[in-house]
Write a protein that holds these residues in place. Structure first.
Motif, PDB file in Angstrom:
ATOM      1  N   LEU A 264       1.209   4.856   1.426  1.00  0.00           N
ATOM      2  CA  LEU A 264       0.523   5.944   2.043  1.00  0.00           C
ATOM      3  C   LEU A 264       0.624   7.402   1.194  1.00  0.00           C
ATOM      4  O   LEU A 264       1.832   7.998   1.978  1.00  0.00           O
ATOM      5  CB  LEU A 264       0.595   5.556   3.827  1.00  0.00           C
ATOM      6  CG  LEU A 264       0.430   4.057   4.211  1.00  0.00           C
ATOM      7  CD1 LEU A 264       1.070   3.982   5.193  1.00  0.00           C
ATOM      8  CD2 LEU A 264      -0.607   3.802   3.909  1.00  0.00           C
TER       9      LEU A 264
ATOM     10  N   LEU B 232       4.534   0.945   2.200  1.00  0.00           N
ATOM     11  CA  LEU B 232       4.030  -0.599   2.984  1.00  0.00           C
ATOM     12  C   LEU B 232       3.667  -1.652   2.859  1.00  0.00           C
ATOM     13  O   LEU B 232       2.612  -1.833   1.798  1.00  0.00           O
ATOM     14  CB  LEU B 232       2.487   0.239   3.927  1.00  0.00           C
ATOM     15  CG  LEU B 232       2.294  -0.851   5.390  1.00  0.00           C
ATOM     16  CD1 LEU B 232       2.898  -0.659   6.601  1.00  0.00           C
ATOM     17  CD2 LEU B 232       1.525  -0.877   5.303  1.00  0.00           C
TER      18      LEU B 232
ATOM     19  N   THR C 251      -6.273  -8.364   3.231  1.00  0.00           N
ATOM     20  CA  THR C 251      -5.702  -7.998   2.322  1.00  0.00           C
ATOM     21  C   THR C 251      -6.017  -9.123   1.043  1.00  0.00           C
ATOM     22  O   THR C 251      -6.000  -9.036  -0.027  1.00  0.00           O
ATOM     23  CB  THR C 251      -4.079  -6.965   2.109  1.00  0.00           C
ATOM     24  OG1 THR C 251      -4.983  -6.500   3.525  1.00  0.00           O
ATOM     25  CG2 THR C 251      -4.118  -6.765   0.973  1.00  0.00           C
TER      26      THR C 251
ATOM     27  N   PHE D  69       0.547  -0.755  -0.191  1.00  0.00           N
ATOM     28  CA  PHE D  69       0.233  -0.341   0.175  1.00  0.00           C
ATOM     29  C   PHE D  69       1.152   0.887   0.190  1.00  0.00           C
ATOM     30  O   PHE D  69       1.647   0.963   1.002  1.00  0.00           O
ATOM     31  CB  PHE D  69      -0.681   0.124   1.008  1.00  0.00           C
ATOM     32  CG  PHE D  69      -2.008  -0.639   1.444  1.00  0.00           C
ATOM     33  CD1 PHE D  69      -2.915  -0.801   0.144  1.00  0.00           C
ATOM     34  CD2 PHE D  69      -2.111  -1.711   1.887  1.00  0.00           C
ATOM     35  CE1 PHE D  69      -4.118  -2.031   0.343  1.00  0.00           C
ATOM     36  CE2 PHE D  69      -3.071  -2.685   2.020  1.00  0.00           C
ATOM     37  CZ  PHE D  69      -3.897  -2.716   1.212  1.00  0.00           C
TER      38      PHE D  69
ATOM     39  N   HIS E 145     -10.744 -16.677  14.214  1.00  0.00           N
ATOM     40  CA  HIS E 145      -9.539 -16.476  14.844  1.00  0.00           C
ATOM     41  C   HIS E 145      -9.815 -17.787  16.011  1.00  0.00           C
ATOM     42  O   HIS E 145      -9.370 -18.338  16.408  1.00  0.00           O
ATOM     43  CB  HIS E 145      -9.549 -14.840  15.505  1.00  0.00           C
ATOM     44  CG  HIS E 145      -8.987 -14.095  14.885  1.00  0.00           C
ATOM     45  ND1 HIS E 145      -8.608 -12.761  14.900  1.00  0.00           N
ATOM     46  CD2 HIS E 145      -7.917 -14.067  14.326  1.00  0.00           C
ATOM     47  CE1 HIS E 145      -8.156 -12.059  14.185  1.00  0.00           C
ATOM     48  NE2 HIS E 145      -7.116 -13.227  13.704  1.00  0.00           N
TER      49      HIS E 145
ATOM     50  N   SER F 108      -2.048 -10.014  13.938  1.00  0.00           N
ATOM     51  CA  SER F 108      -2.795  -9.274  13.108  1.00  0.00           C
ATOM     52  C   SER F 108      -2.416  -8.353  12.504  1.00  0.00           C
ATOM     53  O   SER F 108      -1.155  -7.597  12.653  1.00  0.00           O
ATOM     54  CB  SER F 108      -2.995  -8.126  14.475  1.00  0.00           C
ATOM     55  OG  SER F 108      -4.459  -6.907  14.090  1.00  0.00           O
ATOM     56  N   GLY F 109      -2.787  -7.726  11.311  1.00  0.00           N
ATOM     57  CA  GLY F 109      -2.433  -6.434  10.211  1.00  0.00           C
ATOM     58  C   GLY F 109      -1.267  -7.424   9.471  1.00  0.00           C
ATOM     59  O   GLY F 109      -0.224  -6.388   9.103  1.00  0.00           O
TER      60      GLY F 109
ATOM     61  N   GLU G  39     -13.169 -14.003   8.968  1.00  0.00           N
ATOM     62  CA  GLU G  39     -13.793 -13.855  10.572  1.00  0.00           C
ATOM     63  C   GLU G  39     -15.065 -14.537  10.923  1.00  0.00           C
ATOM     64  O   GLU G  39     -16.020 -13.391  11.036  1.00  0.00           O
ATOM     65  CB  GLU G  39     -13.028 -13.093  11.163  1.00  0.00           C
ATOM     66  CG  GLU G  39     -11.630 -13.307  11.547  1.00  0.00           C
ATOM     67  CD  GLU G  39     -11.086 -12.305  11.975  1.00  0.00           C
ATOM     68  OE1 GLU G  39     -11.697 -11.439  13.674  1.00  0.00           O
ATOM     69  OE2 GLU G  39      -9.914 -11.600  12.113  1.00  0.00           O
TER      70      GLU G  39
ATOM     71  N   LYS H  52      -3.929 -10.844   6.260  1.00  0.00           N
ATOM     72  CA  LYS H  52      -4.382 -11.884   5.736  1.00  0.00           C
ATOM     73  C   LYS H  52      -5.992 -11.279   4.528  1.00  0.00           C
ATOM     74  O   LYS H  52      -6.232 -12.169   3.786  1.00  0.00           O
ATOM     75  CB  LYS H  52      -4.725 -13.073   7.049  1.00  0.00           C
ATOM     76  CG  LYS H  52      -4.193 -13.016   7.985  1.00  0.00           C
ATOM     77  CD  LYS H  52      -3.966 -13.805   8.882  1.00  0.00           C
ATOM     78  CE  LYS H  52      -5.221 -13.043  10.246  1.00  0.00           C
ATOM     79  NZ  LYS H  52      -4.195 -12.091  10.569  1.00  0.00           N
TER      80      LYS H  52
ATOM     81  N   TYR I 278      -8.463  -5.139  -4.973  1.00  0.00           N
ATOM     82  CA  TYR I 278      -7.261  -4.816  -4.737  1.00  0.00           C
ATOM     83  C   TYR I 278      -6.553  -5.663  -6.254  1.00  0.00           C
ATOM     84  O   TYR I 278      -5.839  -6.863  -6.455  1.00  0.00           O
ATOM     85  CB  TYR I 278      -6.518  -5.301  -3.386  1.00  0.00           C
ATOM     86  CG  TYR I 278      -7.169  -4.109  -2.976  1.00  0.00           C
ATOM     87  CD1 TYR I 278      -7.540  -2.793  -2.728  1.00  0.00           C
ATOM     88  CD2 TYR I 278      -6.427  -5.211  -1.177  1.00  0.00           C
ATOM     89  CE1 TYR I 278      -7.847  -2.490  -1.295  1.00  0.00           C
ATOM     90  CE2 TYR I 278      -7.140  -3.905   0.041  1.00  0.00           C
ATOM     91  CZ  TYR I 278      -8.244  -2.909  -0.052  1.00  0.00           C
ATOM     92  OH  TYR I 278      -8.174  -2.428   0.729  1.00  0.00           O
TER      93      TYR I 278
END
Ligand SMILES: Nc1ncnc2c1ncn2[C@@H]1O[C@H](COP(=O)(O)OP(=O)(O)OP(=O)(O)O)[C@@H](O)[C@H]1O
Ligand SMILES: [Mg+2]
Length: 250
Positions: free
Chosen positions: A22, A30, A58, A20, A234, A52-53, A202, A56, A67
């Protein structure tokens, strides 16, 4: 066609990389997907696991055609054997695939204002219906449409009942529903049409134990029908109950 008996995987992700940019932070880059390769066959569920982050959700959005990628490919093998790269498909192709081949349960429900929960699910069934409008149909006679709508609503109601959504809520727009109620509408929409590729972000995050069991059953039924599933769970109990393999994001 291949010469062996094994059909090609429904999904083949080949060295997918994405970052990404920014723009509000001087174009800071990123990196979010780095050289991801995986395959999922018909009837199989692959769980994406990792902190987290790490990208996944994405990856699921890329597979849903939202995307593109910097490099690599997301090959979907269609029922007729043709392959399409979901990262490079034309918008019109992506929309057609979403109607007929790709199911997606996002973490949060996105609904049109004023549309009832029942019609949100029924609409999903109608948009996947491949029967073209009859060219010689009387434009003033909306009978067939009414019949199709009635059948779709009946099917949608059965799914909402299975997910224990109180019937008193079916006719209401989900905007004011609780998190778990909204998620069950979202799940009903995602599972309404048999998908060749099913993406689950999730799906049980805000559900109670009883409804988690219903979702586990729905996932197993989708596998039995031949869907290839990529999911983020999760809840380890759900993951253990449905996942055949895991892909780890580090
Ligand atoms: N549209 C976007 N623009 C910029 N950055 C984004 C965008 N979408 C996601 N990101 C960033 O990419 C990274 C990966 O996000 P993603 O939602 O894929 O993570 P995840 O693995 O699903 O995490 P979680 O387990 O918390 O859901 C995060 O750092 C996030 O801030
Ligand atoms: Mg996520």
């Amino acid at each position: 066609m291949t010469t062996t008996d094994t059909p090609p995987p429904v999904l083949s992700v080949e060295a997918a990389s994405k970052r990404f940019t920014l723009h509000l932070r001087d174009g800071l880059q990123l990196p979010v997907l780095q050289d991801v390769s995986l395959q999922v066959r018909s009837g199989e569920c692959l769980a994406l696991v990792g902190p987290s982050g790490r990208g996944k959700s994405t990856l699921l959005k890329c597979l849903h055609g939202s995307y593109g990628l910097e490099s690599g490919a997301l090959w979907l093998t269609q029922a007729d054997g043709r392959r399409v790269d979901l990262a490079r498909a034309a918008p019109r192709t992506v929309l057609a695939l979403r109607r007929r081949e790709i199911g997606y349960v996002s973490q949060f429900l996105r609904a049109l204002p004023r549309q009832s929960a029942l019609d949100l699910v029924a609409e999903r069934l109608l948009e996947a219906d491949p029967s073209p409008p009859q060219p010689d149909a009387d434009p003033l006679d909306d009978g067939p449409h009414e019949a199709a709508l009635g059948a779709a609503r009946a099917q949608a109601g059965a799914l909402l009942a299975r997910l224990n959504l109180p019937e008193g809520l079916w006719g209401l727009p989900p905007a004011t529903f609780s998190g778990g109620e909204q998620q069950r509408v979202n799940i009903a929409r995602g599972f309404a049409v048999p998908a060749r590729l099913l993406l689950l972000d999730e799906p049980t995050a805000s559900l109670d134990a009883g409804n988690r069991r219903v979702v586990i059953e729905l996932i197993r039924e989708a596998k039995a029908r031949g869907s290839a599933i990529v999911g983020i769970f999760h809840d380890e109990e759900v993951r253990d109950a449905v996942a055949d393999r895991r892909y780890h994001f580090h």
